[in-house]
Design a protein around this motif. Structure first.
Motif, PDB file in Angstrom:
ATOM      1  N   LEU A 101       7.329 -12.936 -49.000  1.00  0.00           N
ATOM      2  CA  LEU A 101       6.639 -13.059 -50.287  1.00  0.00           C
ATOM      3  C   LEU A 101       5.585 -11.971 -50.465  1.00  0.00           C
ATOM      4  CD1 LEU A 101       6.158 -16.934 -50.304  1.00  0.00           C
ATOM      5  CD2 LEU A 101       7.975 -15.615 -51.412  1.00  0.00           C
ATOM      6  N   PHE A 102       5.186 -11.379 -49.352  1.00  0.00           N
ATOM      7  CA  PHE A 102       4.150 -10.332 -49.400  1.00  0.00           C
ATOM      8  C   PHE A 102       4.777  -8.936 -49.390  1.00  0.00           C
ATOM      9  CE2 PHE A 102       1.807 -13.987 -47.711  1.00  0.00           C
ATOM     10  CZ  PHE A 102       0.651 -13.937 -48.467  1.00  0.00           C
ATOM     11  N   ARG A 103       6.064  -8.842 -49.671  1.00  0.00           N
ATOM     12  CA  ARG A 103       6.740  -7.559 -49.473  1.00  0.00           C
ATOM     13  C   ARG A 103       6.243  -6.452 -50.393  1.00  0.00           C
ATOM     14  NH1 ARG A 103      10.730 -10.899 -51.825  1.00  0.00           N
ATOM     15  NH2 ARG A 103      11.426 -10.200 -53.886  1.00  0.00           N
ATOM     16  N   GLU A 104       5.575  -6.817 -51.499  1.00  0.00           N
ATOM     17  CA  GLU A 104       5.092  -5.761 -52.393  1.00  0.00           C
ATOM     18  C   GLU A 104       3.808  -5.104 -51.888  1.00  0.00           C
ATOM     19  OE1 GLU A 104       5.124  -6.691 -56.513  1.00  0.00           O
ATOM     20  OE2 GLU A 104       7.324  -6.779 -56.488  1.00  0.00           O
ATOM     21  N   ILE A 105       3.202  -5.692 -50.877  1.00  0.00           N
ATOM     22  CA  ILE A 105       2.033  -5.039 -50.284  1.00  0.00           C
ATOM     23  C   ILE A 105       2.546  -3.998 -49.294  1.00  0.00           C
ATOM     24  CG2 ILE A 105      -0.053  -5.363 -48.898  1.00  0.00           C
ATOM     25  CD1 ILE A 105      -0.172  -8.222 -49.841  1.00  0.00           C
ATOM     26  N   PRO A 106       2.183  -2.730 -49.503  1.00  0.00           N
ATOM     27  CA  PRO A 106       2.667  -1.700 -48.570  1.00  0.00           C
ATOM     28  C   PRO A 106       2.395  -2.122 -47.119  1.00  0.00           C
ATOM     29  CG  PRO A 106       1.453  -0.693 -50.385  1.00  0.00           C
ATOM     30  CD  PRO A 106       1.317  -2.179 -50.542  1.00  0.00           C
TER      31      PRO A 106
ATOM     32  N   ILE B 253       7.654 -16.640 -45.236  1.00  0.00           N
ATOM     33  CA  ILE B 253       6.443 -16.418 -46.043  1.00  0.00           C
ATOM     34  C   ILE B 253       6.142 -14.919 -46.095  1.00  0.00           C
ATOM     35  CG2 ILE B 253       3.957 -16.838 -46.175  1.00  0.00           C
ATOM     36  CD1 ILE B 253       4.425 -19.632 -45.105  1.00  0.00           C
ATOM     37  N   ASP B 254       6.344 -14.239 -44.988  1.00  0.00           N
ATOM     38  CA  ASP B 254       6.084 -12.789 -44.961  1.00  0.00           C
ATOM     39  C   ASP B 254       6.816 -12.058 -46.092  1.00  0.00           C
ATOM     40  OD1 ASP B 254       4.368 -12.717 -42.816  1.00  0.00           O
ATOM     41  OD2 ASP B 254       5.991 -12.586 -41.333  1.00  0.00           O
TER      42      ASP B 254
ATOM     43  N   LEU C 268      -0.759  -1.550 -45.178  1.00  0.00           N
ATOM     44  CA  LEU C 268      -1.980  -2.244 -45.615  1.00  0.00           C
ATOM     45  C   LEU C 268      -1.999  -3.711 -45.172  1.00  0.00           C
ATOM     46  CD1 LEU C 268      -2.384  -0.860 -49.272  1.00  0.00           C
ATOM     47  CD2 LEU C 268      -3.377   0.010 -47.141  1.00  0.00           C
ATOM     48  N   ARG C 269      -0.970  -4.126 -44.445  1.00  0.00           N
ATOM     49  CA  ARG C 269      -0.938  -5.540 -44.048  1.00  0.00           C
ATOM     50  C   ARG C 269      -1.543  -5.761 -42.673  1.00  0.00           C
ATOM     51  NH1 ARG C 269       5.093  -7.300 -45.187  1.00  0.00           N
ATOM     52  NH2 ARG C 269       5.422  -5.445 -46.485  1.00  0.00           N
TER      53      ARG C 269
END
Lengths: 454, 502, 125
Positions: free
Chosen positions: A26-31, A23-24, A34-35
């Protein structure tokens, strides 16, 4: 967590279909900087449903609910009878969990209730039409004022000081942001006078019955608007309208109001429902949603759709008549069920009982040492003058289980001893008698003690 | 689905208006009796009205009427509701139970503030949790809906610029072309003019165009992140820096907060303020289009301008409602905001808590990417990137090759028992279908939905009439919206008035 | 292919202009009405209003869209088509005739960038 149904096998199968390893990913476009790691936020721990309900009951119990005291507080929000049918209908999931009826074929039920709502509100207000509702009475009034400035191409509006002070504060905020000036009209003996001070304003806004419960002269209101070419906006109470000649019948251009007393819980003032009716020639300029009746394209059946949509923000964007997106559908539905269940007889009976109770209460409170502040006609709410601070009296009575009303000192300078008292249809003669006798007792101990709490 | 056919199904009778069921003298509620002396009404209140045409029906007929209407209305509890941008997630029943506690539901907004400590504690609790989730310095719960929250944010920005003597010069608000219509409309409501910023080919904000638009007239940029294209803006920190360097403020439209809860915090991205839709992200019911509930988050420099009342801790640690705020923009709503919606949001937030909060974003993003992957062969995504909590697909090829529009696909979905996705938004994607499944749906439901979408896409090629004539199983077929406007009928008119020509 | 009468002038925003002496008649093209779909409402300026070139003088609405109308010429509005108040469908059925929008008494020269029929045909491809 019962609300998130994924099993580990589901997640694995879904990721395989997606072609991701976690699942992580899928969030790869968030720098990365900032996660936040799951569970890292500083929040209270999750509660199971039993403990959760316990926690909410604990918080609720710290408040003084109005079923623990006898309520004579009104000021725009009223403790009225709500038939059990209202809650039964607005709890139905088909209504409660639907969205704005963008797909009319899947939303005929709600659309029809809104059409019925519009019909009933227009009937009560005596206006040609009504919209599908606004957030609350205060924003409904502010929207009406702003609409008038656009139509009249004038950049100020006039509002009576006898309009609900919170409504006027909301109006001030809206007008400040639009660069519109607000002129405040003074009262004499509790009603608005000197309407000529509104010269050059786009509209004159009166409330009737007004914040003090007094009935304004709407014929004079209409005449003043005609003289200056401004729009007549009335803040109305649906129960007063059920018996009295309606503002629309006096020629009001726009009538607004608060729908809460028709079947909506007081809920500390939210959610409420703003009512908005007007003349039919204004229909293209009004804010909010409107539902219309039409026919099938290729069939004979009647159906309902949201109409005149080009006024709205999603089509007209910065040129829309308002930025409002939703209406207050669920509360409007509560109003519709209420107006249906109570009907003509019920609404008129509630109004008449309130009028009778208020007059009885006034006479008993006068006997107990209060003085009525205004002459003139009033509906079911009135202002009394006390020999001592109204706040002190209110607090003393609250200890005896009576919520006596609203002290006016916070809103109108020099009125620290005045109390605004509302008497609804659910107050009984016995409750009113007890209010009067407790007031007498509080006043006698107050006048006998020198050090009354100020 | 085996009940489908292309012919019209036999339908129940058309529902009648409640007014047609009325009969003089009936009443649908056990009305309170009055124990005080009678009065002469016209003497008491003046001119009385002649008539009042409200329904006169029995209690049973009242209940039946509205129950029957509910049965021709689709809600989340009826079935899958993938309406993009609206976050139609499950609204837990415990929220309804807590909101109906008398200690919340039966409070008067003007009763003494000393008598509502539990309510204030709850409001502060919501604020504190939202503050941590969004990463902003402060939260207010005063706005009554999402658009109202946007407007309130712009008012804070306006007051901020005015306080710095730049109120007269900063008059322009920049809004991407993919934005919700409420953004430009809210800006106009605050006296701003609006300038549109294009989106680049990858679906990101066009930085060159933004650079050109930034000058000393710009009050703010309103940015939706993740964007309405369902994409996270990877340049977000840079964009905020660019706007700040030009002296502007950056507002985050929080419509898509569901993708971020527990995973990333807009307050950390560089935004100055944002609005939240508690009715989307935090499960307060949509109620058919309201009540909305629009909290806003803001950084410390905007705090002086907060609308009143400000709910905060006082010097003794007690929770208070603060009205003594000299720089406040004033009131934006009459009382404490949508209090009973805050009770629901509080209940929801405490149910998830620290441990599970991130589940909201993680599983909503998983579900959206799953739908995207399953449908990509029949309905290509508008952009070749992982989506966040919603996926934006285009039906352009069906329009070009078979004369089938996105709307036809949506209407056909109704026949398959699903609520349609959002159509034709964002405006920049042709024949757009915006699908937001939310985290509360099972894989099985998503599979049924995807199977239906695939079947419909096949129908679009083989049997396009089935789509043109859809829906064929709903209460009504497609309605004539032109007729609705041209022969405007927005209220029932009593026969007595009709003959009088009203 | 949409009907583009040869004797008219056109704008890029899909208005047509018929020149008759110092007065011009203005409407929207057949192409424009077909893109809009059923026209349900037309908002027109008051007679006597002075228009500048490219000033928004009104709007035309279908059910789902609204388009601003831009003045192709400068001048004073001498007539607004009141027929459209009750019969907005004329914009669809007779865009170059009874469905016109306004008549304007032109002040000064006609703008040089008005298109001729072939130029407009090229625009709408």
């Amino acid at each position: 967590m019962p609300y998130v149904p994924h099993t580990p096998e589901d997640v694995e199968a879904m990721l395989a279909t997606i072609g991701a390893s976690s699942i992580d990913e899928l969030f790869r476009e968030i720098p990365e900087n900032l996660r936040v790691a799951p569970g890292a936020l500083n929040l209270p721990s999750a509660l199971d449903e039993h403990k959760l309900f316990g926690e909410l009951k604990r918080l609720a119990a710290k408040n003084t609910a109005l079923d623990e005291v006898t309520c004579f507080l009104g000021a725009g929000i009223y403790d009225r009878f709500i038939p059990a049918s209202v809650s039964a209908i607005i709890s139905r999931g088909e209504f409660l969990t639907s969205y704005t009826p963008y797909q009319p074929e899947a939303s005929q039920g709600y659309l029809q209730t809104i059409y019925e709502f519009q019909s009933m509100i227009a009937e009560i207000f005596g206006t040609d039409i009504a919209n599908a509702s606004m957030y609350d009475g205060s924003t409904s009034m502010a929207e009406a004022a702003i609409m008038s400035t656009g139509l009249k191409n004038r950049d100020k509006v006039a509002v009576s000081e006898a309009v609900h002070p919170h409504y006027r504060q909301v109006l001030d905020t809206y007008c400040w942001s639009m660069g519109i000036e607000v002129v405040v009209l003074k009262t004499e003996d509790g009603v608005t006078k000197n309407l000529s001070a509104a010269e050059g304003c786009a509209s004159i806004i009166l409330q009737s019955p007004n914040f003090f419960g007094q009935i304004e002269d709407l014929s004079a209101h209409r005449a003043a608007c005609d003289t200056d070419g401004s729009m007549m906006i009335v803040v109305a109470d649906p129960f007063a309208c059920a018996l009295m000649k309606a503002p629309g019948a006096y020629g009001a251009d726009i009538v607004v109001g608060e729908g809460q007393p028709m079947g909506v819980a007081m809920g500390l003032g939210g959610p409420m429902v703003g009512l908005f009716g007007c003349k039919k020639e204004l229909v293209r300029h009004i804010p909010g949603r409107i539902v219309g009746r039409t026919k099938e394209m290729d069939g004979g059946r009647e159906g309902f759709v949201m109409t005149l949509r080009t006024r709205e923000q999603d089509i007209r964007r910065e040129k829309a008549t308002s930025n409002i997106c939703t209406n207050e559908a669920l509360m409007a539905l509560a109003n519709t069920v209420y107006m249906t269940a109570m009907g003509k007889n019920g609404l008129q009976s509630v109004a008449e009982s309130s009028i009778r109770n208020a007059r009885y209460a006034l006479s008993k409170l006068e006997e107990a040492g209060a003085k009525r502040v205004y002459g003139g006609k009033f509906f079911a709410e009135f202002v009394i003058e006390l020999p001592v601070s109204a706040k002190a009296v209110r607090d003393a009575l609250l200890e005896r289980g009576i919520l006596a009303g609203l002290p006016l000192g916070d809103y109108y300078g020099g009125r620290e001893n005045q109390l605004l008292v509302a008497v609804t249809e659910i107050r009984t003669k016995d409750e009113i008698d007890r209010f009067a006798s407790e007031l007498a007792s509080v006043l006698s101990s107050a006048t006998s003690q020198v050090e009354v709490k100020a | 689905m085996n009940h489908l056919s292309n012919g019209r199904m036999k339908r129940v009778p058309e529902p009648e208006l409640i007014f047609t069921k009325s009969k003089k003298g009936r009443v649908g509620a056990n009305i309170p009796t009055c124990s005080t002396p009678a009065v002469d009404l016209s003497e008491a209140i003046g001119d009385l009205r002649e008539d009042l045409h409200l329904p006169e029906v029995s209690e049973l007929d009242t209940i039946r009427h509205f129950t029957n209407l509910s049965q021709i209305n689709y809600g989340i509890e009826t079935g899958f509701y993938p309406l993009g941008s609206c976050t139609m997630k499950y609204n837990p029943k415990i929220n309804e139970a807590t909101a109906r506690l008398a200690g919340f539901a039966n409070l008067h907004p003007m009763q003494p503030v000393e008598t509502i400590p539990g309510a204030l504690e709850l409001l502060l609790g919501v604020q504190e949790m939202l503050q941590e989730i969004t990463g902003f310095d402060n939260i207010t719960l005063q706005p009554l809906a999402g658009a109202h929250g946007e407007m309130t944010c712009l008012m804070l920005i306006k007051a901020y610029h005015e306080s710095r003597g730049e109120g007269e010069t900063r008059k322009v608000v920049l809004v991407p072309d993919s934005a919700h219509g409420t953004n430009p409309a809210s800006a106009a409501r605050c006296g701003y003019s609006v300038k549109s910023i294009p989106t680049d080919a990858n679906g990101n904000t066009d930085l060159e165009a933004l650079e050109k638009a930034l000058d000393s007239n710009v009050a703010a940029l309103m940015l939706t992140n993740p964007s309405t294209l369902g994409l996270f803006e990877p340049n977000i920190e840079k964009i905020c820096r660019m706007v700040h360097e030009a002296g502007g403020q950056v507002f985050c439209d929080g419509a898509n907060m569901n993708a971020m809860v527990g995973t990333t915090r807009p307050g950390d991205h560089g935004f100055d303020c944002m609005h939240l839709n508690l009715h989307k992200t935090f499960s307060t019911p949509h109620g058919g289009g309201g009540p909305g509930c629009g909290a806003i988050g803001l950084q410390a420099h905007l705090e002086p301008f907060l609308p009143v009342p400000v709910i905060r801790r006082g010097s003794e640690g007690e929770v208070m409602a603060d009205y003594s705020r000299h720089h406040s923009i004033g009131r934006v709503s009459a009382f404490y905001g949508q209090f009973l919606m805050e009770v629901r949001a509080f209940t929801y937030l405490r149910a998830y808590g620290k441990e599970k909060m991130a589940d909201i974003s993680r599983y909503s993003v998983l579900n959206a990417n799953y739908v995207r992957a399953r449908l990509k062969d029949v309905l290509p995504p508008a952009h070749d990137r992982p989506c966040m909590h919603e996926c934006i697909l285009t039906a352009e090829k069906y329009k070009k090759e078979h004369g089938i529009r996105a709307l036809d696909i949506s209407k056909r979905l109704i026949d398959y028992g699903f609520h349609p996705p959002t159509n034709y938004f964002p405006l920049i994607v042709p024949e757009c279908l915006m699908i937001e499944p939310t985290e509360t749906e099972t894989k099985e439901t998503l599979d049924m939905f995807c199977d239906a979408m695939i079947a419909i896409c096949h129908e679009a090629i083989e049997n396009p009439d089935a789509l043109h004539h859809a829906p064929s199983t709903a209460m009504v077929g497609r309605l004539d919206e032109t007729l609705a406007v041209k022969q405007l009928d927005v209220r029932w008119i009593p026969a007595a008035k009709e003959t009088a020509g009203v | 292919m949409a009907n583009v009468p040869a004797e008219l002038k056109y704008t890029k925003s899909h208005e047509w202009v018929r020149v008759e002496g110092d007065t011009v008649t203005i409407g929207i093209t057949e192409f424009a009405q077909s893109e809009l779909g059923d026209v349900v409402y037309v908002d027109l300026p008051a007679v006597g209003r002075t228009l500048a070139v490219e000033e928004v003088f009104g709007s035309v609405e279908s059910v789902k869209t609204v388009s601003d109308l831009y003045a192709p010429v400068a001048g004073e509005v001498v007539e607004a088509n009141t027929l459209l108040t009750s019969q907005s469908e004329l914009v669809n059925s007779d865009p170059y005739g009874q469905g016109f929008m306004i008549k304007v008494k032109v002040s000064g020269e006609l703008p040089s960038d008005l298109l001729d029929a072939s130029g407009y045909e090229a625009l709408i491809g």
